[in-house]
Design a protein around this motif. Structure first.
Motif, PDB file in Angstrom:
ATOM      1  N   LYS A 136       0.819  -1.206   0.000  1.00 47.66           N
ATOM      2  CA  LYS A 136       0.000   0.000   0.000  1.00 47.66           C
ATOM      3  C   LYS A 136       0.856   1.261   0.000  1.00 47.66           C
ATOM      4  O   LYS A 136       0.471   2.266  -0.581  1.00 47.66           O
ATOM      5  CB  LYS A 136      -0.922  -0.008   1.211  1.00 47.66           C
ATOM      6  CG  LYS A 136      -1.967  -1.092   1.141  1.00 47.66           C
ATOM      7  CD  LYS A 136      -2.851  -1.065   2.362  1.00 47.66           C
ATOM      8  CE  LYS A 136      -3.885  -2.162   2.291  1.00 47.66           C
ATOM      9  NZ  LYS A 136      -4.752  -2.182   3.477  1.00 47.66           N
ATOM     10  N   THR A 137       2.008   1.219   0.648  1.00 54.16           N
ATOM     11  CA  THR A 137       2.838   2.422   0.727  1.00 54.16           C
ATOM     12  C   THR A 137       3.369   2.819  -0.640  1.00 54.16           C
ATOM     13  O   THR A 137       3.423   3.998  -0.967  1.00 54.16           O
ATOM     14  CB  THR A 137       4.012   2.213   1.702  1.00 54.16           C
ATOM     15  OG1 THR A 137       4.745   1.050   1.288  1.00 54.16           O
ATOM     16  CG2 THR A 137       3.512   2.008   3.117  1.00 54.16           C
ATOM     17  N   GLU A 138       3.732   1.831  -1.470  1.00 54.31           N
ATOM     18  CA  GLU A 138       4.221   2.157  -2.816  1.00 54.31           C
ATOM     19  C   GLU A 138       3.117   2.820  -3.626  1.00 54.31           C
ATOM     20  O   GLU A 138       3.353   3.762  -4.370  1.00 54.31           O
ATOM     21  CB  GLU A 138       4.705   0.893  -3.524  1.00 54.31           C
ATOM     22  CG  GLU A 138       6.004   0.360  -2.984  1.00 54.31           C
ATOM     23  CD  GLU A 138       6.445  -0.901  -3.702  1.00 54.31           C
ATOM     24  OE1 GLU A 138       5.899  -1.192  -4.786  1.00 54.31           O
ATOM     25  OE2 GLU A 138       7.339  -1.583  -3.198  1.00 54.31           O
ATOM     26  N   GLY A 139       1.900   2.334  -3.459  1.00 48.05           N
ATOM     27  CA  GLY A 139       0.767   2.919  -4.176  1.00 48.05           C
ATOM     28  C   GLY A 139       0.545   4.354  -3.760  1.00 48.05           C
ATOM     29  O   GLY A 139       0.265   5.220  -4.593  1.00 48.05           O
ATOM     30  N   LYS A 140       0.696   4.650  -2.458  1.00 47.94           N
ATOM     31  CA  LYS A 140       0.509   6.018  -1.988  1.00 47.94           C
ATOM     32  C   LYS A 140       1.586   6.937  -2.540  1.00 47.94           C
ATOM     33  O   LYS A 140       1.310   8.067  -2.944  1.00 47.94           O
ATOM     34  CB  LYS A 140       0.515   6.051  -0.463  1.00 47.94           C
ATOM     35  CG  LYS A 140      -0.737   5.439   0.145  1.00 47.94           C
ATOM     36  CD  LYS A 140      -0.694   5.469   1.647  1.00 47.94           C
ATOM     37  CE  LYS A 140      -1.930   4.805   2.239  1.00 47.94           C
ATOM     38  NZ  LYS A 140      -1.884   4.777   3.714  1.00 47.94           N
ATOM     39  N   PHE A 141       2.836   6.453  -2.562  1.00 51.15           N
ATOM     40  CA  PHE A 141       3.917   7.262  -3.116  1.00 51.15           C
ATOM     41  C   PHE A 141       3.682   7.537  -4.606  1.00 51.15           C
ATOM     42  O   PHE A 141       3.930   8.646  -5.079  1.00 51.15           O
ATOM     43  CB  PHE A 141       5.272   6.579  -2.917  1.00 51.15           C
ATOM     44  CG  PHE A 141       5.761   6.612  -1.496  1.00 51.15           C
ATOM     45  CD1 PHE A 141       5.745   7.788  -0.762  1.00 51.15           C
ATOM     46  CD2 PHE A 141       6.257   5.464  -0.901  1.00 51.15           C
ATOM     47  CE1 PHE A 141       6.203   7.832   0.546  1.00 51.15           C
ATOM     48  CE2 PHE A 141       6.708   5.493   0.409  1.00 51.15           C
ATOM     49  CZ  PHE A 141       6.679   6.671   1.142  1.00 51.15           C
ATOM     50  N   LYS A 145       3.273  11.226  -6.407  1.00 58.10           N
ATOM     51  CA  LYS A 145       4.100  11.632  -7.552  1.00 58.10           C
ATOM     52  C   LYS A 145       3.224  12.068  -8.720  1.00 58.10           C
ATOM     53  O   LYS A 145       3.521  13.038  -9.407  1.00 58.10           O
ATOM     54  CB  LYS A 145       5.015  10.488  -7.973  1.00 58.10           C
ATOM     55  CG  LYS A 145       6.160  10.244  -7.019  1.00 58.10           C
ATOM     56  CD  LYS A 145       7.021   9.090  -7.480  1.00 58.10           C
ATOM     57  CE  LYS A 145       8.117   8.773  -6.497  1.00 58.10           C
ATOM     58  NZ  LYS A 145       8.904   7.602  -6.896  1.00 58.10           N
ATOM     59  N   LYS A 146       2.129  11.362  -8.939  1.00 62.15           N
ATOM     60  CA  LYS A 146       1.229  11.732 -10.043  1.00 62.15           C
ATOM     61  C   LYS A 146       0.581  13.089  -9.782  1.00 62.15           C
ATOM     62  O   LYS A 146       0.422  13.898 -10.690  1.00 62.15           O
ATOM     63  CB  LYS A 146       0.152  10.663 -10.223  1.00 62.15           C
ATOM     64  CG  LYS A 146       0.664   9.395 -10.853  1.00 62.15           C
ATOM     65  CD  LYS A 146      -0.440   8.378 -11.027  1.00 62.15           C
ATOM     66  CE  LYS A 146       0.091   7.086 -11.606  1.00 62.15           C
ATOM     67  NZ  LYS A 146      -0.945   6.058 -11.727  1.00 62.15           N
ATOM     68  N   LYS A 147       0.180  13.322  -8.521  1.00 63.22           N
ATOM     69  CA  LYS A 147      -0.430  14.616  -8.193  1.00 63.22           C
ATOM     70  C   LYS A 147       0.560  15.746  -8.410  1.00 63.22           C
ATOM     71  O   LYS A 147       0.208  16.800  -8.926  1.00 63.22           O
ATOM     72  CB  LYS A 147      -0.924  14.612  -6.754  1.00 63.22           C
ATOM     73  CG  LYS A 147      -2.194  13.821  -6.561  1.00 63.22           C
ATOM     74  CD  LYS A 147      -2.664  13.877  -5.125  1.00 63.22           C
ATOM     75  CE  LYS A 147      -3.907  13.043  -4.919  1.00 63.22           C
ATOM     76  NZ  LYS A 147      -4.332  13.034  -3.500  1.00 63.22           N
ATOM     77  N   GLU A 148       1.813  15.529  -8.010  1.00 64.73           N
ATOM     78  CA  GLU A 148       2.831  16.555  -8.196  1.00 64.73           C
ATOM     79  C   GLU A 148       3.099  16.788  -9.676  1.00 64.73           C
ATOM     80  O   GLU A 148       3.349  17.909 -10.100  1.00 64.73           O
ATOM     81  CB  GLU A 148       4.121  16.154  -7.484  1.00 64.73           C
ATOM     82  CG  GLU A 148       4.021  16.211  -5.971  1.00 64.73           C
ATOM     83  CD  GLU A 148       5.278  15.714  -5.300  1.00 64.73           C
ATOM     84  OE1 GLU A 148       6.271  15.455  -6.007  1.00 64.73           O
ATOM     85  OE2 GLU A 148       5.261  15.585  -4.067  1.00 64.73           O
ATOM     86  N   ALA A 149       3.033  15.756 -10.459  1.00 72.33           N
ATOM     87  CA  ALA A 149       3.284  15.896 -11.889  1.00 72.33           C
ATOM     88  C   ALA A 149       2.147  16.649 -12.566  1.00 72.33           C
ATOM     89  O   ALA A 149       2.366  17.385 -13.535  1.00 72.33           O
ATOM     90  CB  ALA A 149       3.474  14.528 -12.523  1.00 72.33           C
ATOM     91  N   THR A 150       0.917  16.481 -12.070  1.00 72.16           N
ATOM     92  CA  THR A 150      -0.219  17.158 -12.706  1.00 72.16           C
ATOM     93  C   THR A 150      -0.242  18.638 -12.371  1.00 72.16           C
ATOM     94  O   THR A 150      -0.758  19.440 -13.138  1.00 72.16           O
ATOM     95  CB  THR A 150      -1.546  16.507 -12.275  1.00 72.16           C
ATOM     96  OG1 THR A 150      -1.629  16.510 -10.852  1.00 72.16           O
ATOM     97  CG2 THR A 150      -1.660  15.097 -12.805  1.00 72.16           C
ATOM     98  N   LYS A 151       0.298  19.039 -11.220  1.00 71.55           N
ATOM     99  CA  LYS A 151       0.371  20.458 -10.875  1.00 71.55           C
ATOM    100  C   LYS A 151       1.468  21.103 -11.714  1.00 71.55           C
ATOM    101  O   LYS A 151       2.638  20.758 -11.591  1.00 71.55           O
ATOM    102  CB  LYS A 151       0.694  20.644  -9.400  1.00 71.55           C
ATOM    103  CG  LYS A 151      -0.419  20.202  -8.482  1.00 71.55           C
ATOM    104  CD  LYS A 151      -0.031  20.434  -7.041  1.00 71.55           C
ATOM    105  CE  LYS A 151      -1.096  19.928  -6.106  1.00 71.55           C
ATOM    106  NZ  LYS A 151      -0.692  20.081  -4.711  1.00 71.55           N
TER     107      LYS A 151
END
Length: 183
Positions: A136-141, A145-151
């Motif tokens: 689960k932790t890898e999925g959260k990371f 990362k995806k959220k940061e990339a979309t901003k």
């Protein structure tokens, strides 16, 4: 009364005889006999299996004897190039046969796979794929990362322009227009 008793006795005898006949028919294959029969069948199957394996091994040895050619004695050979060419030709022939057989095997495997899929489709049974275990932790990371990339910071990507460069031209044109208008 005596006749009645005699008829009852006769009916009892018939019923007992009928029940004995049924028991005789049903009791033919007793549990002991079933065990013996099963044991005999297993022994016969094992014997047949051994015989089949022996026949396959004999066939394999026969085919190997046909295919394997004895190596010539190189000490006594005068023409080594001819021996080399003969062995080379044999090797090429065997490699081509190997390629053909492996191609046929691949084709058959593909066909078997396609037919298996078709049968499963007809039966309505589908093979469930095995899922990978993901922490689960890898999925959260990954989500972070995806959220940061979309901003996207648009201001950082804008080109810096000197305001004075355009301001001079506009002021000159405004003065000329006012001067022409004021007159």
């Amino acid at each position: 009364m005596a006749e009645r008793e005699r008829k009852k006795e006769e009916v009892r005898k018939r019923l007992e005889e009928a029940s004995r006949m049924k028991k005789a028919k049903k009791g033919f294959l007793t549990p002991e006999r079933k065990k013996k029969l099963r044991k005999l069948l297993m022994m016969k199957a094992a014997e047949d299996l051994k015989q089949q394996q022996m026949l396959k091994e004999q066939e394999r040895q026969r085919i190997l004897q046909e295919r394997i050619i004895p190596l010539p004695d190189l000490d006594n050979e005068d023409d080594l190039e001819a021996v080399y060419e003969e062995i080379r030709e044999r090797l090429i022939e065997l490699e081509s046969e190997n390629y053909d057989v492996s191609y046929i095997v691949r084709q058959k495997d593909f066909e078997i796979n396609e037919l298996t899929i078709a049968v499963n489709d007809l039966r309505g049974k589908f093979v469930k794929p095995t899922l990978k275990k993901v922490s689960k932790t890898e999925g959260k990371f990954d989500k972070l990362k995806k959220k940061e990339a979309t901003k996207v910071d648009f201001r950082a990507q804008l080109k810096v322009v000197d305001k004075n460069e355009f301001a001079l031209d506009e002021e000159d044109t405004e003065k000329k227009e006012k001067a022409a208008w004021a007159k």
